[in-house]
Write a protein that holds these residues in place. Structure first.
Motif: not given
Length: 196
Positions: A3-6, A12-16, A21-23
């Motif tokens: 299953l793709p991320p989400g 993924s590490a990029a999503d994390d 960063l948003r936080t």
């Protein structure tokens, strides 16, 4: 099959990293907004983003901060570190004083940089308003009336080891409360003679 991320799988590490960063951006935006005077705060929008600096003499990542007002005024400043490293101490050094926010709010284009590298000749003490030992008040808070602390000048043309070559502050100041700070500019909005 995967299953793709989400989609029920682990992100993924990029999503994390994007979430982290948003936080951090949201946290820094709140810290900056708290320094904008009450009368202008509700009309202000603060945006933070990390940018990579290509200059080998400066920090590899800068935190770029843009302040926009409903009035149409805007301004920007930077902090030479990652967003996760930005706290009150960094804002004390790099955040504009109230009068600069006011100019931006009023639509005036005012540049803000806590360092004025070309303004001082490090061999010319006469270029500065104060001498070592002078009793002064330094701007340490956002409020234009209560945001001052008493201290005295302990050093002229101060610089820290991790600063890029040529970067300095006009004064190092020992505050009466025991803290040691530096005045990033030799202007009355940042440092002034202590009233007698």
């Amino acid at each position: 099959m995967f299953l793709p991320p989400g989609f029920g799988g682990s992100s993924s590490a990029a999503d994390d990293e994007e979430k982290r960063l948003r936080t951090e951006y949201t946290r820094v935006e709140g810290l900056v907004k708290a320094r904008i005077p009450d009368a202008m705060r509700s009309a202000a929008e603060v945006h933070v983003q990390e940018v990579q600096c290509g200059d080998p003499s400066c920090a590899p990542i800068d935190c770029a901060i843009i302040v926009m007002f409903d009035s149409g005024g805007r301004g920007q400043f930077g902090i030479p570190c990652e967003s996760r490293e930005v706290g009150e101490e960094e804002l004390d050094e790099f955040c504009p004083p109230v009068d600069v926010f006011t100019e931006w709010y009023n639509g005036n284009s005012v540049e803000w940089s806590p360092f004025q590298d070309d303004e001082y000749d490090m061999n010319d003490e006469q270029a500065l308003r104060f001498r070592v030992g002078t009793l002064v008040q330094c701007r340490v808070g956002a409020d234009p009336v209560t945001g001052w602390a008493n201290g005295h000048i302990t050093e002229l043309f101060y610089r820290e080891n991790n600063w890029p070559p040529g970067q300095m502050a006009p004064y190092k100041v020992a505050l009466d409360d025991g803290r040691n700070i530096f005045a990033p500019q030799d202007i009355p909005e940042v440092i002034r003679a202590r009233p007698v």
